[in-house]
Each structure stands twice: as C-alpha cells, then as structure tokens.
Design a protein around this motif. Structure first.
Motif, PDB file in Angstrom:
ATOM      1  N   UNK A   1      37.363  15.974  65.898  1.00  0.00           N
ATOM      2  CA  UNK A   1      38.345  16.092  64.680  1.00  0.00           C
ATOM      3  C   UNK A   1      38.916  17.366  64.816  1.00  0.00           C
ATOM      4  N   UNK A   2      40.346  17.892  65.117  1.00  0.00           N
ATOM      5  CA  UNK A   2      40.390  19.228  65.254  1.00  0.00           C
ATOM      6  C   UNK A   2      42.260  19.095  64.240  1.00  0.00           C
ATOM      7  N   UNK A   3      41.083  19.600  63.398  1.00  0.00           N
ATOM      8  CA  UNK A   3      42.365  19.790  61.784  1.00  0.00           C
ATOM      9  C   UNK A   3      42.015  21.350  61.939  1.00  0.00           C
TER      10      UNK A   3
ATOM     11  N   UNK B   1      58.293   9.500  61.587  1.00  0.00           N
ATOM     12  CA  UNK B   1      59.166   9.095  62.857  1.00  0.00           C
ATOM     13  C   UNK B   1      57.387  10.096  63.039  1.00  0.00           C
ATOM     14  N   UNK B   2      57.225  11.320  63.282  1.00  0.00           N
ATOM     15  CA  UNK B   2      55.956  11.877  63.553  1.00  0.00           C
ATOM     16  C   UNK B   2      54.577  11.257  64.021  1.00  0.00           C
ATOM     17  N   UNK B   3      54.263  11.173  62.325  1.00  0.00           N
ATOM     18  CA  UNK B   3      53.603  10.314  62.521  1.00  0.00           C
ATOM     19  C   UNK B   3      52.698   8.608  63.827  1.00  0.00           C
ATOM     20  N   UNK B   4      54.119   8.459  63.009  1.00  0.00           N
ATOM     21  CA  UNK B   4      53.818   7.007  64.971  1.00  0.00           C
ATOM     22  C   UNK B   4      53.571   7.968  66.050  1.00  0.00           C
ATOM     23  N   UNK B   5      54.596   8.209  66.476  1.00  0.00           N
ATOM     24  CA  UNK B   5      54.664   9.117  67.696  1.00  0.00           C
ATOM     25  C   UNK B   5      54.078  10.047  68.412  1.00  0.00           C
ATOM     26  N   UNK B   6      52.992  10.793  67.520  1.00  0.00           N
ATOM     27  CA  UNK B   6      51.738  12.057  68.101  1.00  0.00           C
ATOM     28  C   UNK B   6      50.858  10.743  68.274  1.00  0.00           C
ATOM     29  N   UNK B   7      50.754   9.791  67.250  1.00  0.00           N
ATOM     30  CA  UNK B   7      49.542   8.414  67.448  1.00  0.00           C
ATOM     31  C   UNK B   7      49.655   7.932  69.311  1.00  0.00           C
ATOM     32  N   UNK B   8      51.438   7.602  69.058  1.00  0.00           N
ATOM     33  CA  UNK B   8      50.881   6.720  70.616  1.00  0.00           C
ATOM     34  C   UNK B   8      50.809   8.017  72.090  1.00  0.00           C
ATOM     35  N   UNK B   9      51.709   8.939  71.162  1.00  0.00           N
ATOM     36  CA  UNK B   9      50.781  10.211  72.270  1.00  0.00           C
ATOM     37  C   UNK B   9      49.785  10.845  72.374  1.00  0.00           C
TER      38      UNK B   9
ATOM     39  N   UNK C   1      47.137   8.571  72.527  1.00  0.00           N
ATOM     40  CA  UNK C   1      46.799   7.768  73.119  1.00  0.00           C
ATOM     41  C   UNK C   1      46.828   7.367  74.927  1.00  0.00           C
ATOM     42  N   UNK C   2      47.742   8.015  74.526  1.00  0.00           N
ATOM     43  CA  UNK C   2      48.135   8.227  76.134  1.00  0.00           C
ATOM     44  C   UNK C   2      46.915   9.078  77.482  1.00  0.00           C
ATOM     45  N   UNK C   3      46.125  10.077  76.727  1.00  0.00           N
ATOM     46  CA  UNK C   3      45.187  10.751  76.463  1.00  0.00           C
ATOM     47  C   UNK C   3      45.872  12.326  76.999  1.00  0.00           C
ATOM     48  N   UNK C   4      47.580  12.157  77.419  1.00  0.00           N
ATOM     49  CA  UNK C   4      48.034  13.864  76.845  1.00  0.00           C
ATOM     50  C   UNK C   4      47.307  14.744  76.520  1.00  0.00           C
ATOM     51  N   UNK C   5      47.392  16.130  75.938  1.00  0.00           N
ATOM     52  CA  UNK C   5      47.059  16.965  74.574  1.00  0.00           C
ATOM     53  C   UNK C   5      47.896  16.763  74.010  1.00  0.00           C
TER      54      UNK C   5
ATOM     55  N   UNK D   1      49.199   9.462  56.620  1.00  0.00           N
ATOM     56  CA  UNK D   1      48.422  10.197  56.191  1.00  0.00           C
ATOM     57  C   UNK D   1      46.688  10.022  56.436  1.00  0.00           C
ATOM     58  N   UNK D   2      47.500   7.843  56.127  1.00  0.00           N
ATOM     59  CA  UNK D   2      45.757   7.123  55.727  1.00  0.00           C
ATOM     60  C   UNK D   2      45.371   6.132  57.431  1.00  0.00           C
ATOM     61  N   UNK D   3      47.355   6.735  58.347  1.00  0.00           N
ATOM     62  CA  UNK D   3      46.521   5.336  59.137  1.00  0.00           C
ATOM     63  C   UNK D   3      46.748   6.155  60.737  1.00  0.00           C
ATOM     64  N   UNK D   4      48.203   6.514  60.816  1.00  0.00           N
ATOM     65  CA  UNK D   4      48.612   7.063  62.146  1.00  0.00           C
ATOM     66  C   UNK D   4      47.605   8.771  62.665  1.00  0.00           C
ATOM     67  N   UNK D   5      47.215   9.220  61.777  1.00  0.00           N
ATOM     68  CA  UNK D   5      47.236  11.127  61.539  1.00  0.00           C
ATOM     69  C   UNK D   5      45.356   9.914  62.144  1.00  0.00           C
ATOM     70  N   UNK D   6      45.142   9.491  61.059  1.00  0.00           N
ATOM     71  CA  UNK D   6      43.392   9.943  61.226  1.00  0.00           C
ATOM     72  C   UNK D   6      43.262   9.284  63.204  1.00  0.00           C
ATOM     73  N   UNK D   7      44.250   8.133  63.286  1.00  0.00           N
ATOM     74  CA  UNK D   7      43.292   7.614  64.426  1.00  0.00           C
ATOM     75  C   UNK D   7      43.926   8.709  65.648  1.00  0.00           C
ATOM     76  N   UNK D   8      45.336   9.944  65.566  1.00  0.00           N
ATOM     77  CA  UNK D   8      45.785  10.060  66.322  1.00  0.00           C
ATOM     78  C   UNK D   8      44.139  11.559  66.002  1.00  0.00           C
ATOM     79  N   UNK D   9      43.765  11.350  65.373  1.00  0.00           N
ATOM     80  CA  UNK D   9      42.418  12.807  64.869  1.00  0.00           C
ATOM     81  C   UNK D   9      41.211  12.369  65.993  1.00  0.00           C
TER      82      UNK D   9
END
Ligand SMILES: Cc1cc2nc3c(=O)[nH]c(=O)nc-3n(C[C@H](O)[C@H](O)[C@H](O)COP(=O)(O)OP(=O)(O)OC[C@H]3O[C@@H](n4cnc5c(N)ncnc54)[C@H](O)[C@@H]3O)c2cc1C
Ligand code: SF4
Length: 384
Positions: free
Chosen positions: A1-3, A29-37, A39-43, A194-202
């Motif tokens: 987890x990098x913040x 928009x950005x929360x969901x897009x970053x989570x999806x990206x 998931x695909x293993x991209x940096x 803040x409590x859904x997509x971003x934690x998954x993204x991290x």
C-alpha cells in the motif's frame, strides 16, 4: 500500500520516473478507473490535488470540512457570482462529501444521447446492463428509515397535492442517519470511492499521490509527460483525466491541447438549483438525518425540455449563512430560525433544451478555472 503526500519531499522521491498509467482525480470517475486499471496488473499512479482524509478526520465540523474537502473552500462561484459551484477536492472527490442520492441514468437522458450524440441501441443496452453491478458494488438501495422532518415536509406537501414522489436510493452501509454526509462520513457508512475503490486500488499495488495538483501534460510520440504544480515531471504510457466537470477542461486548457475548434470548456452544464425555504412553528432540525431521502420527478419533463427534480438539502449553519440572501439583522434572524427551517431545492436539467448553450470554463490570470454561466435552458439569465 503506497500513499504519498505531495507536500512531503521524501515522499516525492519515492515516485517512479514512469508509470503504465496515470489517473488524475480520485472522485466518482477516477476512483473507479484507477481500481479497474490496477486489477489488470499495470503500474498505476493516482494523483489527487486534495488531501487524503479519512473517517477519523471527519469530526462534523463544517468550517474545517469545507476548507479542507471542497474546491476553493466552498467559495467557487460562477464569474458573475450568480451561482455557487460545490465540488469536492480530496481523495474520493465529490463522493466523499456528496449527499448520497444515487439514481440510475433516466431513460429520458439515454434517449437524448441516442437522438443527439449518436448512441446506438447496443451502447444503451450495454450501459443499462451495468446498473445492477454499480448498485451492488456501492451498496445502493432505497433508504429504509423514515425520512427526517425536512424531507417529510416535502412528502406531506406532495401527497396532499397528489404529486408523485418516491424514496431516494442511497449508497450507504450501516448508516447512522447522522446527516453530516457533506462533511465526510465519520462512520465509513457512505460508500464513496474513498472507502471502496481507493482501498482496493491500494491493495492491488496502486500508488496514490495526494495533495499534488497536475499543472499540465504534454503528449509525446509514445508517452505523456505530466507536470505537477511543484514542477516535478512524471512520464506515463496512458493518461486518464478524471478531474471533474470544471477540473478536466482546466487541465486540458493549461496543457495547450490542440483545439482548433475551440471546444474545450464549452457546453459545460451545471444543474442549477433554486432553493425555497419556510419557517415552521414546529421544530424541523434540517441538519439531522439522511440529507436527501424523498424526491419527485413530477416536473422533470416538460415540453421545453427544461424540467426540474424536487429534493430537500441538508441545512447546516455555515452552509445556510453562505446562501441566505440577507444582511445584518435579517441574516441573523434567518440563522436563528434554523431549527424550524425547511428547505426544498429544484434541480434544473440544463442541456436538454435545443437552445441550451451551457456555460464555459476558461483560465483566469492565475491559470485557475473561471466558470461563466449566462444561460439556463436557452434563457439568458439577465432576462429572467
Ligand atoms: C456537496 C455535494 C453534494 C452532492 N450530492 C450529490 C448527490 O446526492 N447525488 C449525486 O448524484 N451527486 C451529488 N453530487 C455530485 C457528485 O458528487 C459529482 O457529480 C461526482 O462526484 C463527479 O464525479 P467526477 O469524477 O466527475 O468528479 P469529482 O468527484 O469532483 O472528482 C474530481 C477530482 O479531481 C481532482 N482534481 C481536479 N483537478 C485536478 C488536478 N489538476 N490535479 C489533481 N487532481 C485534480 C479534484 O480535487 C477531485 O477530487 C454532490 C456534490 C457535492 C459537492
Ligand atoms: S447520514 Fe449516514 S452516510 Fe451520512 S454521514 Fe451520517 S452515517 Fe455517514
């Protein structure tokens, strides 16, 4: 987890020179897009100009919340100061501070996109198929508790006039019915990004850089170079601009994007809101309870394509003091009546009338956004 915090030089040193993808803005928009990206293993680097604040920071204090979580501390106005433009500026963007009313895109809007923007029947069907996914991801369902008195007054009035109304679907889990959604939810009940997509993204090894504004980007032959307002440059193969209705055109304009037809920032539509209020003999306490739980779409459709939705906003003292149109004693008296005050808002659907031109976003002398809004539904505001 990098913040990482954009104000801490040590944190900035931990950034890589290049990422597979950069997402600008961490809101809806950005929360969901970053989570999806992620998931695909991209940096993936998610950059947010506002701070990273969480439930432990949300102390129901209006003054603190507005200054730290909103664009311009809630003092973003249109150029002539005629319309207050409320937008989030924090990790989670608008979803951290919004009032939790979540509606499916109405058929009326989808058919407008079909008729005017070339959406095919298949695109619409694909879009509608995502509704239940989004509703389950963000725990969206009609609010089960009785409405607070503020909303109940709207319901009683509409019922008396035989005007259709319904219960608002909200994106909450174990909501305590506090009514302070606009100051950030202290119970993590609101299912914001803040409590859904971003934690998954991290968790998926994404990197969040908060308190860092993207000043501009330059498109190279094979990649993008993003420049932060402190001058730091970061490269990326892909760039996703999810900076909101005002922030996105601002960034595009600062980046000197090729825009031969001068379209960037044009046709910016707000949902202009008109509030009406009344003081009741009995207590209303319009600051307590789920902020919006009753609505009516009875007036949404009209022959001019310019209807409005009826809702009830949460009324807290600082917000009220910034919108009541009085001064001195009258202002003080209005604020003193807050406990007995009910407010109703009409949210206009601008952009559907054939003469709707919307507003525009341009840059002021400090390279910051300036929103000009002179026309609602084809009617010039000075002619009203
Ligand atoms: C008080 C309030 C109540 C609301 N209530 C409701 C409601 O009940 N129901 C509803 O449907 N909608 C509501 N909304 C609107 C809703 O929250 C927004 O429509 C939605 O969040 C927009 O999503 P977005 O991703 O486009 O932009 P945002 O959520 O605004 O996210 C954009 C993010 O980008 C960041 N950003 C901008 N420029 C840059 C830059 N250059 N560099 C880095 N970061 C940048 C911003 O700080 C922001 O966090 C409300 C909004 C507010 C403010
Ligand atoms: S009403 Fe519910 S979602 Fe809103 S702040 Fe209170 S607990 Fe959170």
């Amino acid at each position: 987890m990098t913040i990482l915090n954009g104000n801490v030089s040590q944190d900035l040193k931990e950034l890589k020179n290049k990422y597979d993808a950069i997402v600008v803005g961490s809101g809806a928009g950005g929360g969901l897009v970053s989570e999806k990206l992620s998931l695909s293993g991209l940096s993936v680097l998610l950059i947010e100009m506002g701070p990273y604040k969480t439930a432990k920071d949300f102390n129901l204090n209006e003054g603190e919340a507005y200054l730290s979580l909103y664009q311009d501390g809630t003092n973003r106005y249109t150029k002539d100061k005629g319309i207050k433009v409320l937008q989030g500026r924090c990790v989670g963007g608008g979803t951290t501070v919004n009032w939790t009313s979540i509606f499916r895109t109405p058929d009326l809007v989808l058919s407008h996109w079909k008729d005017h923007y070339g959406w095919s029947q298949k695109m619409i069907a694909d879009y509608k198929n995502k509704f239940s996914y989004i509703e389950s991801k963000f725990n969206i369902s009609q609010w089960q508790m009785p409405p607070n008195e503020n909303n109940h007054i709207l319901k009683k009035g509409l019922d008396k006039l035989n005007i259709t109304n319904d219960v608002i679907p909200r994106n909450v889990k174990d909501c305590h019915n506090l009514g302070y959604c606009g100051m950030g939810c202290p119970k993590d009940a609101k299912q914001s990004t803040l409590v859904t997509c971003v934690p998954h993204f991290l968790k998926n090894k994404g990197t969040l850089l908060h308190s860092a504004e993207v000043q501009k980007f330059v498109e190279g032959k094979s990649d993008m170079t993003v420049t932060l307002s402190n001058g730091l440059k970061i490269k990326s193969d892909h760039l996703f601009i999810c900076s909101g209705g005002v922030g996105s055109p601002t960034l595009l304009k600062r980046s000197s994007l090729k825009d031969d037809k001068q379209l960037v920032g044009k046709r910016t539509f707000l949902h202009p809101v008109i509030a009406s209020s009344a003081i009741f003999e009995d207590e209303v306490l319009p600051f307590y309870g789920a902020p919006q739980s009753v609505y009516s779409d009875h007036f949404i459709e009209n022959s001019k394509g310019c209807g409005f939705k009826l809702e009830v906003p949460p009324v807290h003292p600082v917000l009220l003091s910034s919108i009541v149109p009085f001064h001195g004693k009258e202002h003080r008296n209005a604020l003193k009546s807050i406990s007995n005050l009910n407010a109703i808002i009409s949210l206009f659907r601008d952009g559907f009338h054939k003469e709707s031109v919307g507003g525009s976003v341009s840059l002021n002398e400090y390279q910051k956004p300036e929103v000009d809004y002179q026309n609602i539904c084809g009617i010039a505001l000075e002619n009203r």
